[in-house]
Design a protein around this motif. Structure first.
Motif, PDB file in Angstrom:
ATOM      1  N   GLU A 235      66.487  76.033  21.689  1.00  0.00           N
ATOM      2  CA  GLU A 235      65.438  75.909  22.698  1.00  0.00           C
ATOM      3  C   GLU A 235      65.578  74.551  23.372  1.00  0.00           C
ATOM      4  OE1 GLU A 235      61.439  76.461  21.406  1.00  0.00           O
ATOM      5  OE2 GLU A 235      61.780  78.523  20.748  1.00  0.00           O
ATOM      6  N   ILE A 236      65.345  74.524  24.644  1.00  0.00           N
ATOM      7  CA  ILE A 236      65.371  73.240  25.353  1.00  0.00           C
ATOM      8  C   ILE A 236      64.116  72.467  24.963  1.00  0.00           C
ATOM      9  CG2 ILE A 236      65.251  72.178  27.628  1.00  0.00           C
ATOM     10  CD1 ILE A 236      66.852  74.611  28.658  1.00  0.00           C
ATOM     11  N   PRO A 237      64.257  71.242  24.450  1.00  0.00           N
ATOM     12  CA  PRO A 237      63.063  70.498  24.031  1.00  0.00           C
ATOM     13  C   PRO A 237      62.248  70.047  25.246  1.00  0.00           C
ATOM     14  CG  PRO A 237      65.027  69.140  23.780  1.00  0.00           C
ATOM     15  CD  PRO A 237      65.497  70.497  24.224  1.00  0.00           C
ATOM     16  N   LEU A 238      60.987  70.387  25.238  1.00  0.00           N
ATOM     17  CA  LEU A 238      60.113  70.075  26.376  1.00  0.00           C
ATOM     18  C   LEU A 238      59.111  68.990  25.992  1.00  0.00           C
ATOM     19  CD1 LEU A 238      59.374  73.714  27.572  1.00  0.00           C
ATOM     20  CD2 LEU A 238      61.033  72.112  28.505  1.00  0.00           C
ATOM     21  N   LEU A 239      58.555  68.350  26.993  1.00  0.00           N
ATOM     22  CA  LEU A 239      57.541  67.322  26.757  1.00  0.00           C
ATOM     23  C   LEU A 239      56.275  67.965  26.196  1.00  0.00           C
ATOM     24  CD1 LEU A 239      57.759  65.120  29.984  1.00  0.00           C
ATOM     25  CD2 LEU A 239      59.017  64.885  27.824  1.00  0.00           C
ATOM     26  N   ASN A 240      55.609  67.229  25.316  1.00  0.00           N
ATOM     27  CA  ASN A 240      54.306  67.703  24.884  1.00  0.00           C
ATOM     28  C   ASN A 240      53.251  67.225  25.887  1.00  0.00           C
ATOM     29  OD1 ASN A 240      53.483  65.077  24.302  1.00  0.00           O
ATOM     30  ND2 ASN A 240      54.154  65.216  22.161  1.00  0.00           N
ATOM     31  N   ALA A 241      52.005  67.580  25.630  1.00  0.00           N
ATOM     32  CA  ALA A 241      50.960  67.338  26.625  1.00  0.00           C
ATOM     33  C   ALA A 241      50.819  65.853  26.969  1.00  0.00           C
ATOM     34  CB  ALA A 241      49.638  67.896  26.121  1.00  0.00           C
ATOM     35  N   GLN A 242      50.839  65.008  25.945  1.00  0.00           N
ATOM     36  CA  GLN A 242      50.690  63.567  26.205  1.00  0.00           C
ATOM     37  C   GLN A 242      51.858  63.041  27.026  1.00  0.00           C
ATOM     38  OE1 GLN A 242      50.055  61.197  22.753  1.00  0.00           O
ATOM     39  NE2 GLN A 242      48.103  62.174  22.238  1.00  0.00           N
ATOM     40  N   GLN A 243      53.058  63.425  26.610  1.00  0.00           N
ATOM     41  CA  GLN A 243      54.255  62.942  27.319  1.00  0.00           C
ATOM     42  C   GLN A 243      54.262  63.443  28.756  1.00  0.00           C
ATOM     43  OE1 GLN A 243      56.897  64.801  24.563  1.00  0.00           O
ATOM     44  NE2 GLN A 243      57.409  62.897  23.496  1.00  0.00           N
ATOM     45  N   PHE A 244      53.848  64.697  28.928  1.00  0.00           N
ATOM     46  CA  PHE A 244      53.808  65.277  30.270  1.00  0.00           C
ATOM     47  C   PHE A 244      52.806  64.537  31.152  1.00  0.00           C
ATOM     48  CE2 PHE A 244      51.262  68.124  32.959  1.00  0.00           C
ATOM     49  CZ  PHE A 244      52.185  68.354  33.964  1.00  0.00           C
ATOM     50  N   ALA A 245      51.621  64.289  30.603  1.00  0.00           N
ATOM     51  CA  ALA A 245      50.594  63.611  31.398  1.00  0.00           C
ATOM     52  C   ALA A 245      51.058  62.221  31.806  1.00  0.00           C
ATOM     53  CB  ALA A 245      49.286  63.548  30.608  1.00  0.00           C
ATOM     54  N   THR A 246      51.730  61.552  30.890  1.00  0.00           N
ATOM     55  CA  THR A 246      52.236  60.210  31.192  1.00  0.00           C
ATOM     56  C   THR A 246      53.243  60.273  32.326  1.00  0.00           C
ATOM     57  OG1 THR A 246      51.979  59.702  28.863  1.00  0.00           O
ATOM     58  CG2 THR A 246      53.321  58.177  30.175  1.00  0.00           C
ATOM     59  N   LEU A 247      54.160  61.255  32.220  1.00  0.00           N
ATOM     60  CA  LEU A 247      55.172  61.408  33.258  1.00  0.00           C
ATOM     61  C   LEU A 247      54.513  61.703  34.606  1.00  0.00           C
ATOM     62  CD1 LEU A 247      58.181  61.840  34.091  1.00  0.00           C
ATOM     63  CD2 LEU A 247      57.853  64.249  33.572  1.00  0.00           C
ATOM     64  N   ASN A 248      53.546  62.617  34.576  1.00  0.00           N
ATOM     65  CA  ASN A 248      52.882  63.004  35.811  1.00  0.00           C
ATOM     66  C   ASN A 248      52.156  61.817  36.440  1.00  0.00           C
ATOM     67  OD1 ASN A 248      50.472  64.642  37.323  1.00  0.00           O
ATOM     68  ND2 ASN A 248      52.389  65.801  37.214  1.00  0.00           N
ATOM     69  N   ASN A 249      51.520  61.020  35.617  1.00  0.00           N
ATOM     70  CA  ASN A 249      50.826  59.837  36.127  1.00  0.00           C
ATOM     71  C   ASN A 249      51.814  58.843  36.727  1.00  0.00           C
ATOM     72  OD1 ASN A 249      48.450  60.959  35.250  1.00  0.00           O
ATOM     73  ND2 ASN A 249      48.356  59.777  33.347  1.00  0.00           N
ATOM     74  N   ASP A 250      52.930  58.629  36.018  1.00  0.00           N
ATOM     75  CA  ASP A 250      53.961  57.716  36.538  1.00  0.00           C
ATOM     76  C   ASP A 250      54.446  58.183  37.896  1.00  0.00           C
ATOM     77  OD1 ASP A 250      53.701  56.401  34.188  1.00  0.00           O
ATOM     78  OD2 ASP A 250      55.772  56.709  33.490  1.00  0.00           O
ATOM     79  N   ALA A 251      54.691  59.487  37.983  1.00  0.00           N
ATOM     80  CA  ALA A 251      55.242  60.030  39.218  1.00  0.00           C
ATOM     81  C   ALA A 251      54.253  59.874  40.372  1.00  0.00           C
ATOM     82  CB  ALA A 251      55.595  61.506  39.019  1.00  0.00           C
ATOM     83  N   ARG A 252      53.005  60.164  40.097  1.00  0.00           N
ATOM     84  CA  ARG A 252      52.009  60.088  41.167  1.00  0.00           C
ATOM     85  C   ARG A 252      51.761  58.646  41.573  1.00  0.00           C
ATOM     86  NH1 ARG A 252      49.678  64.918  42.376  1.00  0.00           N
ATOM     87  NH2 ARG A 252      47.927  63.992  43.464  1.00  0.00           N
TER      88      ARG A 252
END
Lengths: 502, 1110
Positions: B331-348
């Motif tokens: 399985e391709i390892p995906l970000l968990n919720a915390q990691q995703f939120a951090t990434l999304n915040n960084d991007a925005r």
């Protein structure tokens, strides 16, 4: 044994016989579920379908559903692209900034689809005369094809200058790849010829399921605009006068009624591109219009103000919006400005960060219908091509500051301000003394016809394109008065020369 | 009169004659006597063994004495009957009972071995335990043969009940019979390039589709599974000797003599209705000198499948069954919720946008949902097959039934297949034989909605859905993404579970043949057949109560019914004769006619108010109702001939000619001629090598042929058709237009949108092949190597037309050309051979490589193949290999603002890439050096064609235990990893990302590979570029099987059971690869290969099974 032996031998013989004697017959198979050019163009239905096809390009990518609002408005001082920045709508950005590569998809598609429409019209004009059918319908089909061919050529010749004038369908790829560009004047002569003939063939109006087809008055109105573009003012005035006097059309008291689904093909309409929702999604080729979503405010509100959120393209320029006088009802019908309310109660914001790419928070309202279905890019709202009010403005421009000319423009202005059109209204009326009357008419056209894909052509024909766009800060050059001939067309036909500068 | 004749013959018997022959056959001696004395012998050559060689020297002796000396020692008696001398087997040659057992090297009995008395048709075959009983004339020879084993002969000197025969396993045995199309040949006489795979190798693998079992087993045959969708419903891509066309490169499949119609879109599902257990052999004709017998359809090789047939002798009843579990192996390892939120915040933040409130405080989030875990599951696979074979000399049968069931590793996908096959042969007389094949298949497939679709496929959705959302709401309803998630796609679990999709396929393939042998050596055969494929689709998309995304107004049903029959009639005559001892000639002439019909009826409605009645009639009649249908047919008519000539067993020659006429083309272009010639020299039969102890076999082969590929020319494509399609279809504008009042009507329009191309014909393939077959140490080491060239001089290119013509579509012209060269190598070694129950080990290595390139496009222009999100990806242009990727060249990341500023300053536009480019973005290479990155800086960035592929199979056995280890791999192929394109999309937008993005660029020299996070991707890092190209090389342990034959005394009480073998097996056990996606093995997807667009991944399968023989 002997019987069995004979059976074997006769099976073989049979097989070989079937083979040798009937090879040709056995292999002579015709398509059973496809119509080929050989067995089409035989009946009245065929004639009508062939004619319908000639219309089909109008609602598609290269004409009114996509390319033309890029050329007619985004390339003009009416609007800029807006949108999400970066490469969002890059093909429109190239038009907006006048850095137009010869591979630009919008100009390429415009050329291609116009010629596709011309090809479809040519098929009608080639084949329909030989079909045995109702004479009235036959005349109508031929008139429609002439009108449409003229309309497509009118866009081509204004956009690209000299273009190949093809009047009979090419039979082979080689034939199509050997044509050369025809001088503009010759193309215009053909347009006038086609329209003049179409006027004699087309009915004055339609009812029921035929509403939306070109009428005698569609052709007359287009002829008026063609003459105006050519600078033939007397003829332009004659044709505009004929439409105003005899078409039976009249201006809506309420300007906004021109842009409503329920009043489509209405009392002011001379020719509209017909759109219908529910059949397409995410297609720029109709039959749904894409403009609702492409022009809708970008990601505004929840629920969205248009299906799945707008893209915020084709953002009105500040000076266009500022051009509407106080009390001009056209402003609200044309533009969403901060504070304007959507039907569902949302309010157009005033914060520049709320609508990316739209610092003044203006959006186009003329093609707004809201959320129509779960389909996207699927608005049912027709798009106006020729309206009666433009005939008044053509008459005004052609007649100049005469009594007739001044009255013509004033009718349009009075309606804009919600006044009775035949009653003089000194507060809004122009007079013969109005300085630079022609410029006033052109400005009136800008306000009246904004986002009807017309402004770039007005700037071109009045010779003000380069100056106007330079004033807008665009790095436009003289050669930008013409669009680039699509590279893909030059690739397959080296006889096509490129417009200078590209 | 009769008496007078008899008397005359009697007198003749006394006539004196002389004869001197040395090592000639009895038959030829008799011929000579017939001529000398003007008499007539009547005999059955096989019964009297007329091919036995004799040496005889008699001068001026009576014919009686000559006959006595010639015939008596050979136990042939003669009598004068009517006007001829009738020879028969001497009654004195007593038939003796012989019984025994045939075993593999490991002592395991081999069922179904053919046992015949040499030179006769008399025979039997072995039972499930390898045992046989037969009465044979004393002094004769028994021949034991079975596919996949070296033939063995045993002289019978007297009655015995303990004859022990051990057959050596031999994939490429010289005496193996090879099916070559309209006939068979012994391997030693084959002059073309033919690879064969035995049914045992196929049945040993728990594959869903017999085509998959070819993977790594046949040199020059590249096999890839298109997807892991259950039942092989994604199809299997078989490429014989590479690729020579940008379109469909699928081979022709011939099952029991019936050439199957090509599958739709070249998806490779031609044979997935066949139960792999029913397959006796698969022979792959690779070069044109052999495929030319199938002419027009043979350019991409011919895969000939022969199903099991009965043999005279003991009835065999067997049962095979296995059950197992499959799991996605990676399985391709995906970000968990915390990691995703951090990434999304960084991007925005980087993109100048306000944070999404839901994600603003990552610390408040748990790990969230792993959407891949939510859609994947361990899934069952099971297969049961029963077969019975047997019969007598007069009539033989093979009957089998099978049930295969596979759950998908993605929820709500599964597959069932039921098969029945009945093959029979009847000898009506010694000269007349009839037979049939009948195969019935019923399949029930529940596919995923938008399988493999890169916008809405379940894998795509699961890779991209924000982990911050739950699968279900607290009330048990599906969660729906909304503005609060800043994400609007479908919940992946809803996407998998909501649609109710059923595809049922019923297929009947049947043939009947009659064969007569009016004179010895001449066989006339008629073969008629039909292949009937019925397909039924029923797709229902229910509404969900309370959902805004799935309201009743959108609940829809679409249904369709297709019927695609094909009919065949073929007549052939084959004549075989040995002339003057040394000239063996076989001539085949034949005729074939085949018709392919298609018909389809489909309908759909939208707006179902209830979900329980999922039938068309329950839907509302509204403007969204639709119905459609089509039907038509095409035909093929052919005449063909083949001559095989062999001189003294050393010099081999073969010539084929086939005329094929196809109704798909304009009449004046409808008929093509396809020749094939080849020659072989068996050097090992020459005197100087004959007795060599090292070289047991050496043969040189060379061949040439010209064959066709009609798949890309289409049917009736030469015609200018009237386009009356309402909507844009495949980029071709529709011709309808709207008129009317109110909601208005869409009115059909019609116009020719494509010019005609009357000269269009099929694609030709001109092939040359040179090969060597080598056997060493009594064939313990066998090798075959072939070198080939395939040239395609008239490939179909889609040639753009000036739209000034009023038409829009490109026209197909035979404008392009390509060349493909390659090498196939197969080596089999019997490393350890034990005659008893001891240790044996054999190894087979297959190795294939090819290099192809498009040479010229003629008057066509470079064109794109597969496109994807992000743009066009595969581009065909001269001097590039087929399927090459085309895009920008990524050159690391911008590390500093200075670096970027220098490039911007040097650029004529002031902007090297885009105005939004910043450090941390991908730096694209300025290939033309003009200081600006634009479309002209694109180049070829990857080649999906492998440098080579290989398969390595090791078989071990010891005392009833057997172990098979099969490795398979591909080296040097590039993969365009669109999965990474999707999962890096989280750097720029609202979707999730893989854990790779945890190593993203956050400042100078923090990463030179994973770009910075920034909403909107101002640099267009997502454009098609080499950033997403990965090395797709892999080696995998494709199959490990460990079996054990239970000792017979363990189950001696089960009288009916002869044999019990139990086994465990693992498929895709271990994969060695650097590739970062789900699986580097990528078949044909949308006409291209090597593009990983979120394909249903393959799984690792563990299973246990049992083989029972009765």
């Amino acid at each position: 044994m002997a019987t069995i032996k004979h059976l074997g031998a006769s099976l073989l013989t049979l097989g070989l016989l079937v083979g040798t004697s009937c090879t040709k017959e056995y292999l002579d198979v015709k398509p059973t579920d496809t119509v080929t050019a050989e067995n089409f163009y035989k009946t009245q239905t065929d004639a009508i379908q062939a004619t319908n096809a000639a219309y089909s390009q109008l609602q598609q990518n290269g004409m009114f559903n996509y390319s033309l609002w890029g050329i007619g408005d985004v390339m003009s001082d009416n609007s800029f692209l807006g949108g999400g920045g970066a490469a969002d709508g890059i093909e429109f950005q190239q038009l907006d900034s006048y850095t137009i590569p010869t591979t630009n998809p919008l100009t390429t598609s415009h050329w291609q689809r116009a010629y596709l429409g011309i090809g479809e019209a040519n098929q009608v004009l080639l084949h329909v005369p030989d079909i045995t059918m109702d004479a009235t319908i036959k005349n109508r089909c031929l008139g429609e094809a002439e009108f449409l061919r003229a309309l497509y050529y009118f866009y081509l010749v204004r956009g690209f200058g000299d273009v190949p004038l093809v009047l009979t369908p090419a039979q082979t790829a080689a034939e199509a790849a050997s044509v050369t560009r025809t001088p503009t004047a010759q193309v215009y002569a053909q347009i006038v010829k086609d329209l003049t003939d179409a006027i004699t063939k087309l009915p004055t109006s339609y009812s029921g399921d035929d509403v939306g087809r070109a009428t005698k008055w569609s052709a007359t109105a287009l002829l008026a605009k063609v003459y105006l573009t050519q600078g033939d003012l007397p003829n332009a005035a004659t044709q505009a006068r004929a439409v105003i006097a005899s078409s039976g059309k009249s201006m809506w008291p309420n300007f906004a009624d021109n842009f409503k689904v329920e009043t489509e093909n209405g009392q002011e309409s001379l020719f509209e591109v017909q759109f219908k929702s529910g059949l397409s999604s995410y297609s720029t080729d109709g039959p749904g219009s894409v403009m609702n979503e492409f022009w809708g405010a970008r990601f505004y509100g929840s629920p969205y103000v248009v299906s799945s959120g707008g893209y915020g393209f084709n953002i009105p320029e500040k000076d266009l919006v500022a051009g509407y006088g106080v009390g001009d009802t056209r402003r609200a019908a044309t533009v969403f400005a901060p504070g304007d309310k959507y039907p569902d109660g949302q309010v157009q914001p005033s914060s520049p960060t709320a609508l990316p790419g739209d610092p003044l928070c203006y959006n186009v309202r003329k093609q707004y219908v809201g959320t129509v279905s779960v389909n996207n890019w699927d608005s049912p709202l027709n798009f106006p091509v020729l309206r009666l009010s433009e005939m008044y403005l053509i008459l005004a421009e052609a007649a100049g500051p005469t009594g007739e000319g001044v009255e013509a423009i004033n009718k349009v202005r009075r309606r804009a301000y919600g006044l009775a059109i035949n009653t003089p209204a000194p507060a809004v009326d122009l007079t013969a003394a109005t300085s630079n009357f022609k410029a006033a008419v052109v400005q009136e056209r800008r306000l009246e016809l904004a986002f009807e894909d017309d402004r770039w052509y007005d700037l071109k024909r009045t010779g003000t394109l380069v100056a106007t766009m330079t004033a807008q800060g665009k790095s436009i050059k003289d050669f930008n008065n013409l669009l680039p001939i699509p590279q893909s067309e030059i690739n397959v036909n080296p006889n096509l020369t490129q417009n200078p500068g590209y | 009169m009769a008496t007078a004749h008899a008397t005359r013959v009697q007198i003749v018997l006394e006539r004196k004659t002389s004869i001197k022959v040395e090592s000639q056959t009895i038959e030829s001696v008799l011929d000579q006597l017939e001529k000398q004395l003007n008499i007539k012998f009547v005999y059955s050559p096989s019964l009297i063994g007329a091919d036995r060689r004799v040496t005889l020297q008699l001068a001026d002796k009576p014919l009686t004495q000559v006959l006595n000396e010639l015939l008596a020692p050979r136990k042939i008696q003669y009598e004068v009957r009517n006007n001829s001398i009738v020879l028969s087997q001497a009654k004195s040659a007593a038939a003796v009972p012989v019984s025994g057992r045939v075993t593999q090297a490991n002592g395991e009995g081999i069922p179904g071995v053919t046992v015949v008395v040499k030179g006769t048709n008399q025979g039997t075959n072995t039972d499930a335990d390898g045992r046989f009983t037969i009465n044979v004339p004393e002094g004769s020879t028994l021949v034991f043969s079975n596919v996949g084993y070296a033939k063995q002969e045993v002289a019978i000197t007297g009655a015995t009940s303990t004859l022990a025969v051990s057959l050596r396993e031999d994939q490429q045995a010289l005496t193996e019979v090879v099916v070559v199309g309209y006939g068979t040949q012994e391997r030693q006489n084959v002059t073309g390039a033919v690879a064969s795979v035995s049914g045992r190798a196929i049945a040993a693998q728990p594959v869903t589709d017999g085509a998959q079992a070819l993977q790594g087993r046949a040199a020059g045959v590249t096999v890839t599974q298109n997807s892991g969708a259950p039942g092989g419903s994604g199809g299997t891509t078989i490429r014989v000797r590479g690729i020579t066309s940008s379109g469909n490169n699928s081979p022709l499949y011939v099952v029991d003599g019936f050439p199957l119609p090509a599958s739709a879109n070249g998806d490779g599902t031609e044979i997935n209705t066949i139960n792999p257990n029913d397959i006796e052999t698969i022979d792959v004709l690779k070069d044109a000198s052999s495929t030319a017998i199938y002419g027009l359809r043979a350019a991409n090789g011919v895969v000939i499948i022969t199903t099991k047939r009965g043999k005279a002798g003991t009835a065999n009843l067997s049962f095979d069954g296995y059950v197992g579990q499959q799991r996605v192996w990676r399985e391709i390892p995906l970000l968990n919720a915390q990691q995703f939120a951090t990434l999304n915040n960084d991007a925005r933040t980087a993109g100048g946008l306000a944070l999404i409130p839901k994600y603003a405080n990552p610390a408040s989030l748990e790990t969230g949902t792993n959407w891949l875990d939510a859609i994947f599951r361990p899934a069952r696979i099971q297969n049961y097959a029963v077969s019975a074979t047997g019969g007598s000399e007069k009539a033989r049968y093979a009957i089998s039934g099978g049930f295969f069931q596979q759950d998908g590793t993605i929820i709500n996908s599964d597959f069932k297949r039921f098969t029945i096959r009945a093959n029979g042969d009847v000898n009506l007389s010694k000269k007349f034989r009839i037979g049939n094949t009948l195969a019935l298949t019923h399949q029930e497939d529940h596919p995923l909605n938008n399988n493999n679709n890169e916008f809405s496929g379940i894998i795509q959705l699961a890779l991209q859905a924000p982990p911050t959302a739950p699968v279900y709401n607290a009330d048990g309803s599906f969660y729906e993404f909304s503005a609060a998630d800043n994400y609007g796609e479908e919940n992946p679990v809803t996407g998998a579970l909501r649609p109710i999709l059923k595809t049922n396929t019923n297929r009947v393939t049947t043939t009947f043949f009659a064969e007569v042998e009016p004179v010895q050596g001449l066989r006339i055969r008629s073969n008629v057949g039909a292949d009937l494929i019925f397909t039924q689709y029923d797709n229902f998309f229910p509404s969900i109560v309370g959902s805004s995304k799935y309201p009743a107004s959108q609940a829809s049903l679409s249904t369709g019914s297709g019927y695609n029959p094909s009919y065949l009639i073929e007549n052939t005559a084959t004549y075989n004769k040995l002339f003057a001892e040394k000239h063996n000639l076989t001539v085949l002439v034949g005729q074939s006619a085949q018709q392919f019909n298609y018909s389809y009826v489909g309908a759909g409605r939208v707006g179902y108010s209830r979900n329980d009645l999922q039938v068309l009639n329950q839907g509302p009649v509204n403007s969204l109702i639709n119905n459609n249908g089509s039907n038509g047919y095409s035909r093929l008519l052919s005449y063909f001939a083949r001559v095989n000539y062999e001189f003294a067993g050393k010099y081999l020659f073969s010539a084929i000619g086939r005329f094929d006429g196809s109704s798909a083309f304009a009449q004046e272009n409808a008929i093509g001629f396809f020749p094939g010639v080849s020659a072989g020299w068996r050097i090992s039969e020459e005197d100087f090598l004959k007795d060599n102890t090292t070289v047991s076999n050496l043969k040189l082969r060379a061949g040439y042929g010209k064959v066709g590929n009609p798949l890309n020319a289409g049917t009736f494509q030469f015609l200018s058709t009237i386009n009356s399609t309402n909507l844009n279809t495949n980029g071709v504008p529709g011709t309808a237009y709207v008129f009317g009042t109110g909601t208005q009507n869409l009115n059909t329009g019609a116009a020719p949108t494509r010019l005609n191309s009357s000269r269009l014909v099929w694609e030709n393939n001109i092939q040359y092949n040179v090969g060597v077959d080598l056997g060493l140490f009594h064939d313990r080491v066998q090798a075959t190597v072939d070198v080939y060239t395939r040239k395609s001089p008239n490939l179909i290119a889609s040639v753009p037309v000036s739209t000034v013509s009023g038409t829009f579509e490109n026209i197909n012209q035979n404008a392009a050309s390509s060349v493909n060269r390659g090498v196939d190598l197969a080596i089999t070694t019997n490393n350890f051979v034990s005659s008893g129950n001891g240790f044996t080990w054999s190894t087979t290595l297959n190795f294939s490589l090819y290099r192809n390139k498009l040479e010229s496009l003629g008057n066509g222009t470079p064109y794109f193949g597969q496109s994807s999100r992000g743009g066009n990806l595969v581009r065909y242009a001269p001097d590039t290999p087929f399927g090459s990727f085309y895009g920008y060249v990524a050159d690391g990341l911008f590390q500093t603002a200075d670096e970027l500023a220098r490039l911007n300053a040097a650029s004529p536009t002031g902007s090297y890439q885009t105005s939004g480019t910043a450090p941390g973005d991908i730096k694209f290479r300025d290939l033309n050096g003009d200081g600006v990155i634009n479309a002209s800086d694109q180049a070829y960035i990857g080649n999906p064609n492998p440098s080579f592929t290989y398969g390595l199979n090791n078989t071990f056995s010891f005392k009833g235990i057997d172990l098979n280890v099969f490795l398979q791999g591909s080296q040097g192929n590039d993969v365009y990893n669109l999965n990474r394109y999707y999962t890096e999309g989280g750097l720029y937008g609202a979707s999730n990302a893989s854990t790779l993005t945890l190593d993203r660029w956050t400042g100078p020299n923090t990463s030179n590979f994973v770009p910075r996070a920034v909403s909107g991707d101002p640099n267009q890092n997502l454009r098609i570029s080499s950033h997403y190209v990965e090395n797709g090389s892999y080696m995998r342990i494709k199959l490990v099987t460990l079996g054990y034959n239970l000792p017979k005394d363990w189950f001696s009480k089960l009288a009916a059971v002869e044999r019990i073998r139990v086994y465990v097996s693992a498929q895709n056990l271990v994969t060695f690869t650097k590739y970062k996606g789900f699986d580097p093995e990528l078949g044909n997807q949308g006409g291209s290969f090597g593009v990983d667009r979120g394909i249903y991944p393959q799984s690792r399968t563990l299973l246990a099974g049992v083989n029972l023989g009765f």
